[in-house]
Motif scaffolding. Structure first.
Motif, PDB file in Angstrom:
ATOM      1  N   GLN A  50       0.849  -1.141   0.163  1.00 40.47           N
ATOM      2  CA  GLN A  50      -0.076  -0.097  -0.014  1.00 40.47           C
ATOM      3  C   GLN A  50       0.809   1.282   0.077  1.00 40.47           C
ATOM      4  O   GLN A  50       1.890   1.357   0.591  1.00 40.47           O
ATOM      5  N   PHE A  51       0.413   2.170  -1.003  1.00 43.90           N
ATOM      6  CA  PHE A  51       1.206   3.594  -0.976  1.00 43.90           C
ATOM      7  C   PHE A  51       0.361   4.551  -0.375  1.00 43.90           C
ATOM      8  O   PHE A  51      -0.804   4.705  -0.903  1.00 43.90           O
ATOM      9  N   ASP A  52       1.062   5.609   0.037  1.00 45.92           N
ATOM     10  CA  ASP A  52       0.178   6.585   0.883  1.00 45.92           C
ATOM     11  C   ASP A  52       0.172   7.925  -0.167  1.00 45.92           C
ATOM     12  O   ASP A  52       1.276   8.582  -0.557  1.00 45.92           O
ATOM     13  N   VAL A  53      -0.799   8.264  -0.901  1.00 43.57           N
ATOM     14  CA  VAL A  53      -0.849   9.331  -1.908  1.00 43.57           C
ATOM     15  C   VAL A  53      -0.581  10.447  -1.092  1.00 43.57           C
ATOM     16  O   VAL A  53       0.176  11.556  -1.868  1.00 43.57           O
ATOM     17  N   LEU A  54      -0.782  10.855   0.035  1.00 40.65           N
ATOM     18  CA  LEU A  54      -0.608  11.923   0.736  1.00 40.65           C
ATOM     19  C   LEU A  54       0.843  12.201   1.340  1.00 40.65           C
ATOM     20  O   LEU A  54       1.147  13.504   1.486  1.00 40.65           O
ATOM     21  N   GLN A  55       1.776  11.151   1.088  1.00 43.28           N
ATOM     22  CA  GLN A  55       3.033  10.966   1.384  1.00 43.28           C
ATOM     23  C   GLN A  55       3.943  10.765   0.234  1.00 43.28           C
ATOM     24  O   GLN A  55       4.471   9.568   0.272  1.00 43.28           O
ATOM     25  N   TYR A  56       3.714  11.383  -0.995  1.00 43.52           N
ATOM     26  CA  TYR A  56       4.448  11.071  -2.276  1.00 43.52           C
ATOM     27  C   TYR A  56       4.653   9.567  -2.530  1.00 43.52           C
ATOM     28  O   TYR A  56       5.564   9.002  -3.013  1.00 43.52           O
ATOM     29  N   ALA A  57       3.387   8.971  -2.197  1.00 43.93           N
ATOM     30  CA  ALA A  57       3.050   7.357  -2.687  1.00 43.93           C
ATOM     31  C   ALA A  57       4.139   6.656  -2.073  1.00 43.93           C
ATOM     32  O   ALA A  57       4.774   5.742  -2.491  1.00 43.93           O
ATOM     33  N   LYS A  58       4.495   6.942  -0.635  1.00 45.29           N
ATOM     34  CA  LYS A  58       5.821   5.924   0.060  1.00 45.29           C
ATOM     35  C   LYS A  58       4.834   4.824   0.335  1.00 45.29           C
ATOM     36  O   LYS A  58       3.758   4.875   0.723  1.00 45.29           O
ATOM     37  N   PRO A  59       5.636   3.594   0.513  1.00 46.86           N
ATOM     38  CA  PRO A  59       4.855   2.791   0.825  1.00 46.86           C
ATOM     39  C   PRO A  59       4.593   2.492   2.434  1.00 46.86           C
ATOM     40  O   PRO A  59       5.575   2.977   3.059  1.00 46.86           O
ATOM     41  N   ILE A  60       3.549   2.112   2.585  1.00 48.25           N
ATOM     42  CA  ILE A  60       3.305   2.029   4.293  1.00 48.25           C
ATOM     43  C   ILE A  60       2.743   0.591   4.527  1.00 48.25           C
ATOM     44  O   ILE A  60       2.399   0.558   5.836  1.00 48.25           O
ATOM     45  N   PHE A  61       2.773  -0.352   3.635  1.00 46.13           N
ATOM     46  CA  PHE A  61       2.347  -1.637   4.185  1.00 46.13           C
ATOM     47  C   PHE A  61       2.841  -2.479   2.737  1.00 46.13           C
ATOM     48  O   PHE A  61       2.747  -2.208   1.744  1.00 46.13           O
ATOM     49  N   GLY A  62       3.178  -3.885   3.184  1.00 42.63           N
ATOM     50  CA  GLY A  62       3.663  -4.640   2.067  1.00 42.63           C
ATOM     51  C   GLY A  62       4.876  -4.903   1.755  1.00 42.63           C
ATOM     52  O   GLY A  62       6.059  -4.084   2.541  1.00 42.63           O
ATOM     53  N   PRO A  63       5.398  -5.612   1.062  1.00 35.66           N
ATOM     54  CA  PRO A  63       6.802  -5.780   0.823  1.00 35.66           C
ATOM     55  C   PRO A  63       7.488  -4.744  -0.054  1.00 35.66           C
ATOM     56  O   PRO A  63       8.730  -4.706  -0.102  1.00 35.66           O
ATOM     57  N   ALA A  64       6.721  -3.821  -0.607  1.00 37.81           N
ATOM     58  CA  ALA A  64       7.554  -2.768  -1.276  1.00 37.81           C
ATOM     59  C   ALA A  64       8.355  -1.965  -0.180  1.00 37.81           C
ATOM     60  O   ALA A  64       7.843  -1.737   0.672  1.00 37.81           O
ATOM     61  N   THR A  65       9.508  -1.301  -1.099  1.00 41.01           N
ATOM     62  CA  THR A  65      10.209  -0.570   0.063  1.00 41.01           C
ATOM     63  C   THR A  65      10.607   0.708  -0.649  1.00 41.01           C
ATOM     64  O   THR A  65      10.924   1.503   0.017  1.00 41.01           O
TER      65      THR A  65
END
Ligand code: FES
Length: 384
Positions: free
Chosen positions: A334-349
């Protein structure tokens, strides 16, 4: 040690010194006796040497190995040089592209088949077909003693020797050719897809460093276009085309491609083309945290992120408006659109790469340049 001596050992096991001195025939006989095997018939496959039938059999085997070798080489050549890049129906080169997988399948299949038939024929025609009777007995689970190992090796060597492989240079050469070609293919198979120089033409739009959003000359405008399902229908996007809280997947368009069906459809085939254009709700836009160095990449409430997941490249396509999260369905990053699409859950780093955008004088949404970092799961030289 004579063969008579070896017969003396039928009732007792030979000592190590006796074993070391035994020749292959004696070991073969001893092995049979120890295993309770009685050789009823052990004929020479070709008692009369050099007959036409023998030569014919040899040539037939060599032919199969040669077929396998040629097919193996064809497989390697096809794997590396056949035009494998996807071509949409109607584009030039579609037919050749459609043959890529069948060519690989047929040539590899023929290689294995040729090698298999050659080996089978060789076994059938040249390896002695003995008739043996053996008493059945259970092992004691202690592994094979030295004597068993020696006698079985002697048995195998004898079969090899009687098959006359040593003097059949045609069969040996063709079998080596086929085996070598198959080995080359099997080594090439996992490596072929990596045969690409990432530094070649590193400024071109096809390089690993750039995407289809890169202007091809200074000042070229790259528009955002809608995917209508028909590449020749060019629908450019204006800010008002997107509702607050909406997302649309957009693709690049440049005027130089207008009227060129191949170029227009090629852009939809590039994996790095799709970009998620998101319009935040006004209250959400006030809470945005921008990434350092990318503070001006958005246009007001509009943000554009690559659709290619930074984990292993699946399309990130689920947008939850209420939480402003993007979800990748492959492994649930999951990526947070309000924080430059940084990953906040899951395997993406890594954050999803952000495309710098603006609106031009005509009122269309356009890219202000290419991504400044690699899109998707990046290669070894990426800079974070
Ligand atoms: S590819 Fe997106 S989470 Fe694995």
């Amino acid at each position: 040690m004579s063969s008579e001596d070896s017969e003396d050992t039928a009732g007792r096991l030979p000592s190590e010194a006796e074993l070391a001195e035994m020749n292959r025939d004696q070991l073969l006989k001893l092995g049979g006796q120890l295993d309770g095997v009685e050789l009823v018939d052990y004929p020479e496959p070709w008692p009369v040497k050099g007959t036409r039938a023998e030569k014919r059999a040899e040539r037939l085997i060599a032919l199969w190995f040669t077929i396998a070798g040629l097919a193996g080489l064809a497989f390697v050549v096809g794997l590396i040089w056949w035009p494998w890049q996807y071509k949409a129906p109607g584009q030039s080169g579609t037919f050749l592209y459609s043959l890529y997988t069948p060519v690989l399948g047929v040539t590899l299949g023929l290689t294995i088949l040729g090698l298999g038939v050659g080996i089978l024929l060789y076994t059938k025609k040249f390896v002695p077909q003995e008739l043996a009777i053996q008493e059945r007995h259970d092992g004691e689970g202690k592994g094979s003693p030295e004597i068993d190992k020696k006698t079985i090796v002697a048995h195998l060597e004898d079969a090899g020797s009687r098959s006359t492989i040593a003097r059949r240079s045609l069969v040996k050469r063709s079998m080596g050719f086929a085996g070598g070609a198959l080995g080359l293919g099997l080594i090439g198979l996992p490596v072929a897809s990596f045969i690409k120089d990432p530094w070649k033409d590193s400024n071109g739009p096809d390089s690993l460093w750039h995407t289809a959003w890169q202007p091809q000359y200074p000042g070229e405008v790259v528009y955002m276009r809608r995917n209508t399902g028909r590449p020749e229908d060019i629908v450019l996007l204006r800010p008002e085309d997107l509702d607050a809280g909406g997302l649309e997947t957009v693709f690049p368009f440049r005027e130089s491609e207008r009227g060129n069906p191949e170029a227009l459809s090629a852009v939809f085939l590039r994996s790095d083309s799709p970009v998620m254009l998101i319009r935040l709700r006004p209250e959400d836009a006030l809470r945005v945290v921008k990434r350092k160095g990318q503070e001006d990449f958005n246009f007001g409430e509009y943000y554009a992120y690559t659709k290619v997941c930074s984990h292993v490249g699946c399309p990130v396509s689920l947008y939850e408006q209420r939480t402003n999260r993007l979800l990748c369905p492959c492994h649930q990053s999951q990526f947070d659109v309000l924080q430059y699409a940084k990953p906040i859950f899951g395997p993406a780093t890594r954050a999803l790469a952000q495309l710098p955008i603006t609106v031009n004088d005509e009122g269309y949404l356009v890219a202000r340049g290419d991504f400044i970092e690699p899109v998707g799961p990046a290669f070894w030289e990426r800079k974070q």
